[in-house]
Motif scaffolding. Sequence first.
Motif, PDB file in Angstrom:
ATOM      1  N   VAL A  86      -0.311 -30.589  67.393  1.00  0.00           N
ATOM      2  CA  VAL A  86       0.773 -29.739  67.779  1.00  0.00           C
ATOM      3  C   VAL A  86       1.810 -29.804  69.362  1.00  0.00           C
ATOM      4  O   VAL A  86       2.604 -29.649  69.311  1.00  0.00           O
ATOM      5  CB  VAL A  86       0.770 -28.375  67.513  1.00  0.00           C
ATOM      6  CG1 VAL A  86       1.791 -27.464  68.170  1.00  0.00           C
ATOM      7  CG2 VAL A  86       0.088 -27.690  66.296  1.00  0.00           C
ATOM      8  N   LEU A 133       3.010 -22.594  65.667  1.00  0.00           N
ATOM      9  CA  LEU A 133       1.812 -23.409  65.397  1.00  0.00           C
ATOM     10  C   LEU A 133       0.967 -23.432  66.893  1.00  0.00           C
ATOM     11  O   LEU A 133      -0.019 -23.648  67.212  1.00  0.00           O
ATOM     12  CB  LEU A 133       1.991 -25.006  65.035  1.00  0.00           C
ATOM     13  CG  LEU A 133       3.052 -24.921  63.839  1.00  0.00           C
ATOM     14  CD1 LEU A 133       3.213 -25.984  63.112  1.00  0.00           C
ATOM     15  CD2 LEU A 133       1.821 -24.577  62.897  1.00  0.00           C
ATOM     16  N   GLU A 177      -3.313 -22.463  66.364  1.00  0.00           N
ATOM     17  CA  GLU A 177      -4.146 -23.011  66.960  1.00  0.00           C
ATOM     18  C   GLU A 177      -4.762 -23.436  68.264  1.00  0.00           C
ATOM     19  O   GLU A 177      -6.002 -23.568  68.352  1.00  0.00           O
ATOM     20  CB  GLU A 177      -3.165 -24.863  67.075  1.00  0.00           C
ATOM     21  CG  GLU A 177      -2.981 -25.855  66.017  1.00  0.00           C
ATOM     22  CD  GLU A 177      -3.467 -25.292  64.890  1.00  0.00           C
ATOM     23  OE1 GLU A 177      -4.978 -26.002  65.058  1.00  0.00           O
ATOM     24  OE2 GLU A 177      -3.140 -24.925  63.142  1.00  0.00           O
TER      25      GLU A 177
END
Length: 101
Positions: free
Chosen positions: A43, A64, A68
Amino acid sequence: MILDLIAQFERASANYAAANGVERDADWFLLKLVEETGELAQVVNRVSGRSRSKGMGEAELHRLLEDETADLLGHVLLFARHHGVALDDAIERKWRFRPDS
């Protein structure tokens, strides 16, 4: 506070493992930590333009990144719990503050 957070991650992880037939042995805790680190790195590469965005916009990429990061934090805490790491003490030694209890 940190012990409560660890307990919440433990409950969520144990429930997920039970529902999906996952055995959380010593190897699993380390491998999940490595897996989530890799996913966060992917990411970060997308956010920084070092990898293709796969059609995702800035907001989606940021989400994201948040997701994460949360996954990695959870697996760090699960790893520490599994191995009996006293995070409060370690944080105090390494970061020179004591997390709120």
